[in-house]
Design a protein around this motif. Sequence first.
Motif, PDB file in Angstrom:
ATOM      1  N   ALA A   4       0.842  -1.200   0.000  1.00 47.16           N
ATOM      2  CA  ALA A   4       0.000   0.000   0.000  1.00 47.16           C
ATOM      3  C   ALA A   4       0.873   1.244   0.000  1.00 47.16           C
ATOM      4  CB  ALA A   4      -0.929   0.021   1.205  1.00 47.16           C
ATOM      5  N   GLY A   5       0.352   2.289  -0.614  1.00 51.07           N
ATOM      6  CA  GLY A   5       1.018   3.579  -0.641  1.00 51.07           C
ATOM      7  C   GLY A   5       0.054   4.664  -0.217  1.00 51.07           C
ATOM      8  N   VAL A 129       3.719  -4.320   3.159  1.00 50.24           N
ATOM      9  CA  VAL A 129       4.564  -3.131   3.070  1.00 50.24           C
ATOM     10  C   VAL A 129       3.689  -1.901   2.878  1.00 50.24           C
ATOM     11  CG1 VAL A 129       6.379  -1.959   1.753  1.00 50.24           C
ATOM     12  CG2 VAL A 129       6.441  -4.460   2.024  1.00 50.24           C
ATOM     13  N   LEU A 130       3.943  -0.891   3.705  1.00 50.58           N
ATOM     14  CA  LEU A 130       3.304   0.423   3.595  1.00 50.58           C
ATOM     15  C   LEU A 130       4.388   1.428   3.278  1.00 50.58           C
ATOM     16  CD1 LEU A 130       0.980   2.497   4.041  1.00 50.58           C
ATOM     17  CD2 LEU A 130       1.673   2.512   6.465  1.00 50.58           C
ATOM     18  N   ILE A 151      -3.851   2.093  -2.988  1.00 51.19           N
ATOM     19  CA  ILE A 151      -3.548   3.491  -2.676  1.00 51.19           C
ATOM     20  C   ILE A 151      -4.551   3.915  -1.609  1.00 51.19           C
ATOM     21  CG2 ILE A 151      -3.330   5.841  -3.558  1.00 51.19           C
ATOM     22  CD1 ILE A 151      -1.210   3.790  -4.598  1.00 51.19           C
ATOM     23  N   LEU A 152      -4.022   4.310  -0.475  1.00 55.30           N
ATOM     24  CA  LEU A 152      -4.856   4.597   0.691  1.00 55.30           C
ATOM     25  C   LEU A 152      -5.277   6.055   0.763  1.00 55.30           C
ATOM     26  CD1 LEU A 152      -2.733   2.584   3.280  1.00 55.30           C
ATOM     27  CD2 LEU A 152      -4.819   1.834   2.094  1.00 55.30           C
ATOM     28  N   CYS A 163      -3.469  -1.314   7.725  1.00 54.59           N
ATOM     29  CA  CYS A 163      -2.385  -1.988   8.449  1.00 54.59           C
ATOM     30  C   CYS A 163      -2.923  -3.121   9.312  1.00 54.59           C
ATOM     31  CB  CYS A 163      -1.625  -0.990   9.325  1.00 54.59           C
ATOM     32  SG  CYS A 163      -0.612   0.190   8.402  1.00 54.59           S
ATOM     33  N   ASN A 164      -3.990  -2.853  10.061  1.00 52.50           N
ATOM     34  CA  ASN A 164      -4.559  -3.885  10.927  1.00 52.50           C
ATOM     35  C   ASN A 164      -5.053  -5.077  10.123  1.00 52.50           C
ATOM     36  OD1 ASN A 164      -4.025  -2.670  13.424  1.00 52.50           O
ATOM     37  ND2 ASN A 164      -5.811  -1.360  13.214  1.00 52.50           N
ATOM     38  N   ALA A 165      -5.682  -4.822   8.992  1.00 52.62           N
ATOM     39  CA  ALA A 165      -6.155  -5.916   8.140  1.00 52.62           C
ATOM     40  C   ALA A 165      -4.974  -6.664   7.514  1.00 52.62           C
ATOM     41  CB  ALA A 165      -7.074  -5.379   7.046  1.00 52.62           C
ATOM     42  N   ALA A 166      -3.926  -5.936   7.130  1.00 52.44           N
ATOM     43  CA  ALA A 166      -2.771  -6.557   6.477  1.00 52.44           C
ATOM     44  C   ALA A 166      -1.952  -7.402   7.434  1.00 52.44           C
ATOM     45  CB  ALA A 166      -1.897  -5.490   5.833  1.00 52.44           C
TER      46      ALA A 166
END
Length: 177
Positions: A4-5, A129-130, A151-152, A163-166
């Motif tokens: 994610a970015g 990865v964020l 894309i967040l 993040c929590n889901a990932a």
Amino acid sequence: MRLAGVTVEGRGGTDRLMDAVADRLTRDGVRLVGALRAASPDAGSGSCECDLWLLPNGPRWRITQDLGPGATACRMDAGAFEEAVGLAMSRLRAGRADLVILNKFGLSEAEGRGFRALISEALVRGVPVLTGLSETHRAAFDRYADGMATILTPTEAAVMDWCNAAVAPVAEEGACP
């Protein structure tokens, strides 16, 4: 998606968002690896110094060099930057990371260097990865991600939700039966 970015408008906005997210995740017990831009005591002074804070617990790593007054060349210290990348990579390989966070997918990554190998290795290992994104290197990120990135929305709540889901599947994989 495990990549994610996020882009926040305004100078330093993405850095502040990523710092807040990393702080919350650390308090929640998420094991982080990566690098964030360290707040500079010279912020706003016109200084071109840049330090990275290597996750999870430092050190602060200077990745620019002083070229003297009037210098117009790039101040990036490529050797110091690659050392920071190497340290982050060794941390990923040495232990169980739940999430990799990087302050940005920048010029080095756009050119196939920098933290790009860390991103790839994390994804191969199943570690999400964020990364921060700038419009300057967004097209290179999109080519690299090849449609496999999210894309967040640039809010702390949206980034924390992703993040929590990932990290949930990563935590489940490491759980004992």
